[in-house]
Write a protein that holds these residues in place. Structure first.
Motif, PDB file in Angstrom:
ATOM      1  N   ARG A  66       0.827  -1.206   0.000  1.00 13.76           N
ATOM      2  CA  ARG A  66       0.000   0.000   0.000  1.00 13.76           C
ATOM      3  C   ARG A  66       0.868   1.266   0.000  1.00 13.76           C
ATOM      4  N   ARG A  67       2.086   1.191   0.558  1.00 14.64           N
ATOM      5  CA  ARG A  67       2.967   2.355   0.555  1.00 14.64           C
ATOM      6  C   ARG A  67       3.808   2.411  -0.723  1.00 14.64           C
ATOM      7  N   LEU A  70       1.822   3.749  -3.613  1.00 20.23           N
ATOM      8  CA  LEU A  70       1.636   5.201  -3.582  1.00 20.23           C
ATOM      9  C   LEU A  70       2.914   5.947  -3.944  1.00 20.23           C
ATOM     10  N   ARG A 247      -0.140  11.974   3.512  1.00 17.78           N
ATOM     11  CA  ARG A 247      -0.959  11.706   4.697  1.00 17.78           C
ATOM     12  C   ARG A 247      -1.348  10.241   4.778  1.00 17.78           C
ATOM     13  N   GLU A 248      -1.597   9.641   3.631  1.00 20.33           N
ATOM     14  CA  GLU A 248      -1.916   8.222   3.615  1.00 20.33           C
ATOM     15  C   GLU A 248      -0.674   7.378   3.896  1.00 20.33           C
ATOM     16  N   ALA A 251       0.014   7.294   7.670  1.00 16.94           N
ATOM     17  CA  ALA A 251      -1.048   6.708   8.491  1.00 16.94           C
ATOM     18  C   ALA A 251      -0.675   5.276   8.846  1.00 16.94           C
ATOM     19  N   HIS A 253      -1.396   1.354   9.940  1.00 12.63           N
ATOM     20  CA  HIS A 253      -2.390   0.343   9.576  1.00 12.63           C
ATOM     21  C   HIS A 253      -2.807  -0.407  10.847  1.00 12.63           C
TER      22      HIS A 253
END
Length: 308
Positions: A66-67, A70, A247-248, A251, A253
């Protein structure tokens, strides 16, 4: 009944810290032992300082998709692990259960996210959490029931090393914003260590001022027209997408499944094996200390038992 206290230890942080804090330590075979010695000393100190009911060491095991999806260059610039550290980190991971702690990792998962998940689970049971780390991302988790364990000296070998527990007040003083707003500050300034680019020209002081005024980056982006400084407003507008991605990225998990249940995280040293391992590393004083501790607690070398 007092709340159950859970100690979460950022394993990679303390391995690196130990390696660089203690230099040129090896056994008679020429094998490096500096990181091992420092890690064992500091973990044992944590257990004495905090007397947790449960404890676990969390390890990085790759990067989460997920990182990297991005930001493909996430952590790409990080230096390789020092060669003298490689054999030691493997030996440390084998030592952790002998110290009485669970060691937990998960493929393609960073320790930060596991720490967040265990924190959430412990709070859900009404527990208290202490996180041993210096990772700024994890300061986001601090609240009335979560504190950061911070040592006050770099000399891990010193028995006089003091510690502090950082709560919401101390974290807010350090950052200038509430713990839950730290991710918003990081979204604006970025993180050079993790290769997350910030907004050019926005440093910590200005980022804190913006977050304090708007409350969050989400509000800042939604109400950017309110920014009085025209040049600053243009910077924010030009980097809207990057701010949202950042920002995501920062964050945590918190909803990951737990590799080990909370109930399995009791502190149970395996004294005979621990003494044997410390003898192999030739930590004579430390070995004698652990042997005396086991005997004082009423456990012979053929029995396992609680540390406290």
């Amino acid at each position: 009944m007092p709340a159950v206290k859970l100690l979460l230890i950022d394993g990679n942080y303390y391995v690196y810290r130990s390696f660089f804090a203690i230099r040129e330590l090896s056994n008679s075979r020429g094998e490096p032992t500096n990181a091992i010695y420092g890690f064992v000393k500091v973990v044992r100190k944590m257990l004495r300082d905090l007397r947790p009911d449960r404890a676990v060491v969390l390890w990085d095991q790759g990067l989460p998709e997920r990182r990297t999806r991005l930001q493909p260059e996430y952590k790409a610039q990080r230096a390789e692990m020092p060669e003298l550290m490689r054999p030691q980190i493997a030996q440390i991971r084998e030592l952790v259960p002998l110290l009485g702690l669970a060691g937990v990792s998960q493929p393609n998962t960073e320790a930060d996210d596991l720490i967040a998940a265990y924190t959430r689970a412990a709070l859900g049971e009404g527990g208290q959490v202490v996180i041993a780390t210096n990772d700024k991302d994890l300061f986001q988790l601090v609240n009335d029931s979560v504190q950061i364990y911070s040592t006050q000296k770099t000399d891990l070998a010193s028995p006089k090393e003091s510690f502090a527990l950082l709560g919401t007040e101390q974290v807010a003083q350090k950052w200038g914003v509430a713990p839950e707003q730290i991710g918003d500050v990081l979204a604006l300034i970025g993180d050079n260590v993790d290769n997350i680019p910030g907004v050019p020209g926005i440093g910590p002081k200005r980022a804190v001022a913006l977050v304090a005024e708007f409350g969050s980056t989400a509000n800042l982006l939604a109400q950017s027209g309110r920014i009085a400084n025209a040049a600053l407003r243009e910077k924010i507008e030009a980097h809207r997408e990057q701010i949202a991605i950042n920002r995501e990225m920062v964050a945590l998990h918190e909803d990951l499944p737990l590799p080990e249940p909370l109930a399995a995280l009791g502190v149970r040293p395996r004294y005979p094996e621990l003494v044997a391992a410390l003898e192999t590393f030739e930590f004579r004083t430390l070995t004698a200390e652990v042997r005396a501790e086991a005997e004082a607690a009423g456990f012979g070398e053929r029995r396992e038992g609680e540390l406290f």
